[in-house]
Design an enzyme around this catalytic site. Structure first.
Site, PDB file in Angstrom:
ATOM      1  N   HIS A 179      17.234 -18.524   2.748  1.00 43.85           N
ATOM      2  CA  HIS A 179      16.418 -17.307   2.623  1.00 43.85           C
ATOM      3  C   HIS A 179      17.029 -16.258   3.536  1.00 43.85           C
ATOM      4  O   HIS A 179      17.121 -16.444   4.744  1.00 43.85           O
ATOM      5  CB  HIS A 179      14.961 -17.565   3.010  1.00 43.85           C
ATOM      6  CG  HIS A 179      14.081 -16.361   2.792  1.00 43.85           C
ATOM      7  ND1 HIS A 179      13.395 -16.139   1.617  1.00 43.85           N
ATOM      8  CD2 HIS A 179      13.786 -15.306   3.596  1.00 43.85           C
ATOM      9  CE1 HIS A 179      12.720 -15.011   1.697  1.00 43.85           C
ATOM     10  NE2 HIS A 179      12.941 -14.481   2.895  1.00 43.85           N
ATOM     11  N   CYS A 180      17.455 -15.142   2.932  1.00 42.65           N
ATOM     12  CA  CYS A 180      18.158 -14.098   3.693  1.00 42.65           C
ATOM     13  C   CYS A 180      17.196 -12.972   4.050  1.00 42.65           C
ATOM     14  O   CYS A 180      16.661 -12.309   3.154  1.00 42.65           O
ATOM     15  CB  CYS A 180      19.323 -13.556   2.871  1.00 42.65           C
ATOM     16  SG  CYS A 180      20.208 -12.212   3.701  1.00 42.65           S
ATOM     17  N   PRO A 181      16.990 -12.709   5.338  1.00 46.95           N
ATOM     18  CA  PRO A 181      16.084 -11.615   5.714  1.00 46.95           C
ATOM     19  C   PRO A 181      16.646 -10.239   5.374  1.00 46.95           C
ATOM     20  O   PRO A 181      15.878  -9.293   5.210  1.00 46.95           O
ATOM     21  CB  PRO A 181      15.940 -11.790   7.227  1.00 46.95           C
ATOM     22  CG  PRO A 181      17.176 -12.507   7.658  1.00 46.95           C
ATOM     23  CD  PRO A 181      17.523 -13.405   6.520  1.00 46.95           C
ATOM     24  N   ASN A 221      15.562  -9.820   2.044  1.00 46.81           N
ATOM     25  CA  ASN A 221      14.157 -10.231   1.958  1.00 46.81           C
ATOM     26  C   ASN A 221      13.909 -11.061   0.696  1.00 46.81           C
ATOM     27  O   ASN A 221      12.919 -10.871  -0.008  1.00 46.81           O
ATOM     28  CB  ASN A 221      13.232  -9.010   1.979  1.00 46.81           C
ATOM     29  CG  ASN A 221      11.778  -9.395   2.239  1.00 46.81           C
ATOM     30  OD1 ASN A 221      11.503 -10.454   2.798  1.00 46.81           O
ATOM     31  ND2 ASN A 221      10.850  -8.548   1.827  1.00 46.81           N
ATOM     32  N   ASN A 222      14.833 -11.965   0.428  1.00 47.98           N
ATOM     33  CA  ASN A 222      14.733 -12.833  -0.736  1.00 47.98           C
ATOM     34  C   ASN A 222      15.630 -14.037  -0.511  1.00 47.98           C
ATOM     35  O   ASN A 222      16.450 -14.038   0.417  1.00 47.98           O
ATOM     36  CB  ASN A 222      15.153 -12.080  -2.008  1.00 47.98           C
ATOM     37  CG  ASN A 222      14.506 -12.663  -3.258  1.00 47.98           C
ATOM     38  OD1 ASN A 222      14.005 -13.779  -3.254  1.00 47.98           O
ATOM     39  ND2 ASN A 222      14.500 -11.895  -4.335  1.00 47.98           N
TER      40      ASN A 222
END
Length: 411
Positions: free
Chosen positions: A128-130, A133-134
């Site tokens: 999950h990549c901040p 945001n997905n």
């Protein structure tokens, strides 16, 4: 999926809310600052209408910005692809090889994992990549990796422009001790700049240069990490599962020969599983091509073994202090405050007397699952996360191992 149609129609309008997060705000701000300053400095340093080189330089800047934003928004809004709620394999007997997700009320397909942030089971989840945001997964892995490649290239170009702008505007020569290198700038001085290079402009250019260099290094490293796993047809999570498989086999001396099932034996074949000319990844996200010596559930079986081993190794603790779930609780001591885990994994509040099954930890923090009531378990609840080590003490009788025999395959 065509990006333009996705952006215009917004099949899922709520996806726009992904922009309202610190990650996209920072990422888009960096892109905007570097692109804007590079274009303005190009006007000062290398006027695009005077020479062919200036025109090419200016068009390349626009090209970098468009490609970076195209892949960034695709990675964000196309998304990783989610396993349908309540999903079951076509062959009923295959459920014995799969984990059951109580949140999604269905089985996890091979290579899928449940994301606590997205609250869904994600196809071929990498992480999950901040910054978008997905999740990065099956459907947006190529877009995300392309963004990681283009961002350092664009920032490198911008950094050259920033450096040359400051040189041409502030210095006539660069001295290297015993010799002087003179740069012929006659071609770029054939016109009077449209805007003066003032002190604020110098400060803004210097700031943009720092952002561009930092982005080039940081995002470039992420690109190489991604390419390393893609060329082996893995994800970051699967690399960790493979390492734990080797550790489990060595610990118990089982003599097993674990083969990662999705490595097709050729880097080119592995690369084509992610990157295609159409932009659409191969496969439906539930069935995958595998190594000749493996089958569809080789990795899921290994995951079940690791889950069972994790329950056996878990240690039971009882809370002796209340904890409100704060990220950096100053009331629990300075060491606990400053040594808080640098992760987006949650913290769990504790009340005296509660029981926790700890699976890992540091000197000052521990990670584990809170033991829930039967009603909570039937409702599909699961509370796990970090908590200060000083708030718990080890139980004199550890029932974690005995309780694990009755546990089901759950998320």
């Amino acid at each position: 999926m065509n990006f333009l149609s996705t952006f215009v129609t917004f099949e899922n309008l709520h996806e726009v809310r992904r922009l309202c997060h610190w990650g996209p705000v920072i990422a888009l701000s960096v892109i905007a600052i570097c692109s804007t300053m590079a274009i303005l400095d190009s006007i000062i340093w290398y006027w695009p209408l005077d020479t062919t080189g200036g025109s090419i330089n200016f068009l390349m800047l626009i090209n970098w910005t468009v490609l970076i934003l195209y892949n960034y928004f695709n990675a964000m809004f196309v998304g990783p692809g989610y396993i349908p709620l309540g999903w079951k394999p076509e062959i009923q007997q295959d459920t014995q090889y799969l984990q059951y997700c109580r949140v999604c009320q269905g089985y996890k397909a091979p290579r899928s994992h449940h994301c606590r942030k997205c609250n869904r089971c994600v196809m071929k989840m990498d992480h999950h990549c901040p910054w978008i945001n997905n999740c990065c997964g099956h459907q947006n892995h190529a877009y995300f990796t392309s963004f990681l490649l283009l961002a350092p290239l664009g920032c490198s170009h911008a950094a050259i422009i920033f450096i040359m702008t400051m040189y041409t505007q502030l210095y006539e020569r660069i001295s290297f001790g015993w010799s002087t290198v003179k740069i012929d700038m006659s071609a770029v001085r054939q016109f009077q700049p449209l805007m003066p290079f003032s002190v604020p402009a110098f400060a803004a250019t210097l700031f943009a240069l720092g952002l561009a260099l930092g982005t080039t290094i940081a995002v470039g490293m992420l690109f190489f990490i991604q390419m390393k796993v893609i060329l082996r047809n893995k994800t970051s999570i699967e690399s960790w599962i493979e390492e734990k498989a080797k550790d489990r086999i060595q610990h118990y001396q089982t003599g097993e020969d674990f083969i990662f099932p999705y490595d097709l034996g050729s880097r080119w074949l592995n690369l084509k599983q992610v990157f295609t000319w159409s932009g659409t990844p191969r496969g439906d996200g539930t069935v995958w091509p595998v190594h000749p010596k493996c089958h569809q559930h080789t990795l899921t079986i290994e995951q079940l073994k690791q889950k069972a081993d994790k329950r056996v190794r878990s240690v039971q603790y009882r809370a002796v202090e209340d904890y409100n779930g704060a990220c950096c609780p100053l009331s629990k001591g300075l060491q606990t405050f400053f040594r808080t885990p640098c992760t987006e994994e949650p913290r769990i509040p504790l009340s005296k007397g509660e029981t926790i099954l700890a699976t890992r930890g540091t000197k000052w923090w521990m990670y584990g699952d809170k033991v829930l009531t039967e009603d909570q378990m039937r409702a599909g609840e699961r509370i796990r996360g970090w908590f200060p080590r000083r708030c718990v003490e080890k139980c004199h009788y550890d029932t974690a191992a005995s309780d694990s025999t009755s546990d089901k395959k759950v998320n």
